[in-house]
Design a protein around this motif. Structure first.
Motif, PDB file in Angstrom:
ATOM      1  N   ASP A 102      34.586 -10.462 -15.366  1.00  0.00           N
ATOM      2  CA  ASP A 102      34.453 -10.453 -16.828  1.00  0.00           C
ATOM      3  C   ASP A 102      35.072  -9.189 -17.422  1.00  0.00           C
ATOM      4  O   ASP A 102      35.750  -9.236 -18.454  1.00  0.00           O
ATOM      5  N   ARG A 103      34.829  -8.058 -16.742  1.00  0.00           N
ATOM      6  CA  ARG A 103      35.408  -6.801 -17.222  1.00  0.00           C
ATOM      7  C   ARG A 103      36.930  -6.863 -17.156  1.00  0.00           C
ATOM      8  O   ARG A 103      37.628  -6.408 -18.072  1.00  0.00           O
ATOM      9  N   ALA A 104      37.457  -7.412 -16.060  1.00  0.00           N
ATOM     10  CA  ALA A 104      38.906  -7.530 -15.915  1.00  0.00           C
ATOM     11  C   ALA A 104      39.487  -8.391 -17.030  1.00  0.00           C
ATOM     12  O   ALA A 104      40.551  -8.068 -17.583  1.00  0.00           O
ATOM     13  N   GLU A 105      38.789  -9.463 -17.374  1.00  0.00           N
ATOM     14  CA  GLU A 105      39.279 -10.345 -18.438  1.00  0.00           C
ATOM     15  C   GLU A 105      39.279  -9.641 -19.786  1.00  0.00           C
ATOM     16  O   GLU A 105      40.231  -9.774 -20.574  1.00  0.00           O
ATOM     17  N   ARG A 106      38.206  -8.868 -20.050  1.00  0.00           N
ATOM     18  CA  ARG A 106      38.145  -8.130 -21.324  1.00  0.00           C
ATOM     19  C   ARG A 106      39.268  -7.103 -21.405  1.00  0.00           C
ATOM     20  O   ARG A 106      39.933  -6.970 -22.458  1.00  0.00           O
ATOM     21  N   GLU A 107      39.483  -6.364 -20.320  1.00  0.00           N
ATOM     22  CA  GLU A 107      40.531  -5.345 -20.323  1.00  0.00           C
ATOM     23  C   GLU A 107      41.914  -5.982 -20.432  1.00  0.00           C
ATOM     24  O   GLU A 107      42.801  -5.440 -21.097  1.00  0.00           O
ATOM     25  N   THR A 109      42.597  -8.767 -21.982  1.00  0.00           N
ATOM     26  CA  THR A 109      42.749  -9.189 -23.374  1.00  0.00           C
ATOM     27  C   THR A 109      43.172  -8.017 -24.252  1.00  0.00           C
ATOM     28  O   THR A 109      44.066  -8.143 -25.099  1.00  0.00           O
ATOM     29  N   LYS A 110      42.526  -6.866 -24.040  1.00  0.00           N
ATOM     30  CA  LYS A 110      42.881  -5.678 -24.815  1.00  0.00           C
ATOM     31  C   LYS A 110      44.316  -5.241 -24.517  1.00  0.00           C
ATOM     32  O   LYS A 110      45.052  -4.841 -25.433  1.00  0.00           O
ATOM     33  N   ALA A 111      44.704  -5.304 -23.243  1.00  0.00           N
ATOM     34  CA  ALA A 111      46.072  -4.924 -22.874  1.00  0.00           C
ATOM     35  C   ALA A 111      47.077  -5.844 -23.562  1.00  0.00           C
ATOM     36  O   ALA A 111      48.096  -5.380 -24.102  1.00  0.00           O
ATOM     37  N   ASP A 112      46.795  -7.152 -23.550  1.00  0.00           N
ATOM     38  CA  ASP A 112      47.708  -8.109 -24.178  1.00  0.00           C
ATOM     39  C   ASP A 112      47.781  -7.895 -25.680  1.00  0.00           C
ATOM     40  O   ASP A 112      48.867  -8.001 -26.285  1.00  0.00           O
ATOM     41  N   GLN A 113      46.640  -7.583 -26.285  1.00  0.00           N
ATOM     42  CA  GLN A 113      46.624  -7.348 -27.741  1.00  0.00           C
ATOM     43  C   GLN A 113      47.436  -6.120 -28.104  1.00  0.00           C
ATOM     44  O   GLN A 113      48.187  -6.144 -29.095  1.00  0.00           O
ATOM     45  N   ARG A 114      47.299  -5.061 -27.325  1.00  0.00           N
ATOM     46  CA  ARG A 114      48.059  -3.845 -27.614  1.00  0.00           C
ATOM     47  C   ARG A 114      49.559  -4.068 -27.415  1.00  0.00           C
ATOM     48  O   ARG A 114      50.378  -3.561 -28.193  1.00  0.00           O
ATOM     49  N   TYR A 115      49.904  -4.831 -26.386  1.00  0.00           N
ATOM     50  CA  TYR A 115      51.320  -5.110 -26.150  1.00  0.00           C
ATOM     51  C   TYR A 115      51.885  -5.946 -27.300  1.00  0.00           C
ATOM     52  O   TYR A 115      53.003  -5.677 -27.795  1.00  0.00           O
ATOM     53  N   ALA A 116      51.112  -6.943 -27.740  1.00  0.00           N
ATOM     54  CA  ALA A 116      51.562  -7.794 -28.849  1.00  0.00           C
ATOM     55  C   ALA A 116      51.733  -6.974 -30.121  1.00  0.00           C
ATOM     56  O   ALA A 116      52.686  -7.192 -30.898  1.00  0.00           O
ATOM     57  N   ALA A 117      50.821  -6.013 -30.350  1.00  0.00           N
ATOM     58  CA  ALA A 117      50.911  -5.174 -31.543  1.00  0.00           C
ATOM     59  C   ALA A 117      52.167  -4.315 -31.505  1.00  0.00           C
ATOM     60  O   ALA A 117      52.849  -4.133 -32.524  1.00  0.00           O
ATOM     61  N   SER A 118      52.486  -3.791 -30.317  1.00  0.00           N
ATOM     62  CA  SER A 118      53.695  -2.964 -30.211  1.00  0.00           C
ATOM     63  C   SER A 118      54.947  -3.806 -30.422  1.00  0.00           C
ATOM     64  O   SER A 118      55.909  -3.372 -31.074  1.00  0.00           O
ATOM     65  N   GLU A 153      50.909   2.963 -24.640  1.00  0.00           N
ATOM     66  CA  GLU A 153      50.066   3.786 -23.779  1.00  0.00           C
ATOM     67  C   GLU A 153      48.708   3.123 -23.567  1.00  0.00           C
ATOM     68  O   GLU A 153      48.173   3.114 -22.448  1.00  0.00           O
ATOM     69  N   ALA A 154      48.160   2.562 -24.654  1.00  0.00           N
ATOM     70  CA  ALA A 154      46.875   1.864 -24.533  1.00  0.00           C
ATOM     71  C   ALA A 154      47.027   0.604 -23.680  1.00  0.00           C
ATOM     72  O   ALA A 154      46.133   0.256 -22.901  1.00  0.00           O
ATOM     73  N   ASN A 155      48.159  -0.089 -23.828  1.00  0.00           N
ATOM     74  CA  ASN A 155      48.418  -1.274 -23.018  1.00  0.00           C
ATOM     75  C   ASN A 155      48.405  -0.942 -21.533  1.00  0.00           C
ATOM     76  O   ASN A 155      47.783  -1.646 -20.724  1.00  0.00           O
ATOM     77  N   ILE A 156      49.077   0.152 -21.168  1.00  0.00           N
ATOM     78  CA  ILE A 156      49.130   0.569 -19.769  1.00  0.00           C
ATOM     79  C   ILE A 156      47.738   0.922 -19.261  1.00  0.00           C
ATOM     80  O   ILE A 156      47.346   0.534 -18.156  1.00  0.00           O
ATOM     81  N   GLU A 157      46.969   1.650 -20.076  1.00  0.00           N
ATOM     82  CA  GLU A 157      45.624   2.062 -19.671  1.00  0.00           C
ATOM     83  C   GLU A 157      44.718   0.848 -19.442  1.00  0.00           C
ATOM     84  O   GLU A 157      44.029   0.758 -18.421  1.00  0.00           O
ATOM     85  N   HIS A 158      44.718  -0.087 -20.395  1.00  0.00           N
ATOM     86  CA  HIS A 158      43.881  -1.285 -20.256  1.00  0.00           C
ATOM     87  C   HIS A 158      44.353  -2.166 -19.098  1.00  0.00           C
ATOM     88  O   HIS A 158      43.534  -2.778 -18.401  1.00  0.00           O
ATOM     89  N   GLN A 159      45.667  -2.216 -18.879  1.00  0.00           N
ATOM     90  CA  GLN A 159      46.193  -3.021 -17.777  1.00  0.00           C
ATOM     91  C   GLN A 159      45.756  -2.447 -16.431  1.00  0.00           C
ATOM     92  O   GLN A 159      45.390  -3.192 -15.508  1.00  0.00           O
ATOM     93  N   GLU A 160      45.776  -1.119 -16.314  1.00  0.00           N
ATOM     94  CA  GLU A 160      45.325  -0.484 -15.078  1.00  0.00           C
ATOM     95  C   GLU A 160      43.847  -0.765 -14.835  1.00  0.00           C
ATOM     96  O   GLU A 160      43.421  -1.037 -13.709  1.00  0.00           O
TER      97      GLU A 160
END
Length: 309
Positions: A102-107, A109-118, A153-160
């Motif tokens: 569940d945590r991996a899925e949440r992170e 989602t956040k990574a994808d959202q940040r990438y989409a925003a960029s 940067e946030a995308n990379i952090e959430h992806q990791e």
């Protein structure tokens, strides 16, 4: 107010009778206890299916009494059914795997959202367009560049974080199966046997008293029960062919043995290990229970001649 520190093998060490704001939290939290939201109680981490941590229990009871509480201590060291203990362990592993997934899925989602925003900002900038110094667009272009960098940067952090949680979830899910791997079982039996012998010597040779002696006896009882359980598991694995049982009584120098998926020539047969040739001036040793297969030297030579012919 009366509080109860209770330890059982199945439930671990728990603190019963507390209430929000009564002052007990400050005491036990400083001693390493944690709050279990799902059970609504304070608990000692990693205390389930383990020997009671008597020094910690006594220290907790003493400090709670000094804080004005009446404290009762109940310690049950009855060693329960090991199959049930393994089932509880597997259940906890699956629950942990689920939480991590569940945590991996949440992170993710956040990574994808940040990438989409960029990408949304970058797509609004003509390809190769530089920041025009002195132009009225300079301030906006610099803000866009900072936003893109921040999102990436946030995308990379959430992806990791997502990758780490997903890997941990997979490890937790595979844990119960790995515990029953034949080689792992044999290694565990050897380790438990060595630990039991060490504890027995310590009890015989030492004048340890009080908690030190009681801790050894508590842990020794658990190790003995675990050893009996895993010996039964290995016996079943040997009977069903899941595990091998090679030794110097059925393997000779010059034979071939398969270890870790590779075949090796036997250089020496010891009581607990087999030494195999490496092609250099030294040999490698491996426990007998890691031998996956065996070919007598005569059979190996015949098969080798057939291949050459």
């Amino acid at each position: 107010m009366t509080l109860t520190i209770e330890h059982t093998e199945a439930e671990g060490t728990l603190l019963l009778g507390t209430s929000r704001g009564d002052g007990s939290a400050e005491v036990v939290k400083a001693l390493g206890w944690r709050w279990g939201r799902s059970i609504g109680l304070w608990f000692v981490p990693r205390s389930r299916d383990a020997a009671p941590k008597r020094p910690l229990i006594e220290q907790t009871a003493r400090q709670l009494r000094e804080a004005g509480f009446e404290v009762e201590v109940s310690i049950d060291t009855t060693t329960g059914n090991r199959e049930e203990a393994e089932a509880r362990r597997a259940e906890r592993a699956q629950a942990r795997s689920g939480r991590l997934a569940d945590r991996a899925e949440r992170e993710q989602t956040k990574a994808d959202q940040r990438y989409a925003a960029s990408r949304k900002i970058a797509d609004g900038i003509p390809f190769g367009q530089p920041i025009l110094l002195g132009h009225h667009s300079q301030a906006r272009a610099e803000r866009d560049a900072r936003k893109i960098r921040s999102h990436m940067e946030a995308n990379i952090e959430h992806q990791e974080r997502a990758n780490a949680a997903a890997a941990a979830a997979a490890t937790a899910a595979a844990g119960p199966q790995y515990r029953h791997n034949p080689v792992t079982v044999a290694n565990r039996i050897e380790r438990l046997g060595a630990e039991i012998r060490r504890m027995e010597r310590a009890l015989e040779q030492s004048a340890a008293a009080g908690h030190r002696r009681q801790d050894l006896e508590d842990q020794l009882a658990i190790h003995r029960a675990d050893l009996e359980h895993w010996q039964k598991v290995r016996a079943e694995q040997l009977e069903t062919g899941q595990a091998t049982n090679y030794g110097r009584e059925n393997v000779a120098v010059g034979d071939l043995v398969k270890i870790g998926g590779s075949w090796h020539t036997v250089a020496r047969c010891n009581a607990k290990t087999v030494a195999v040739e490496t092609g250099y001036s030294w040999t490698n040793k491996a426990p007998w229970h890691t031998v996956q297969d065996h070919r007598p030297r005569a059979l190996a030579e015949v098969e080798g001649s057939k291949v050459q012919g």
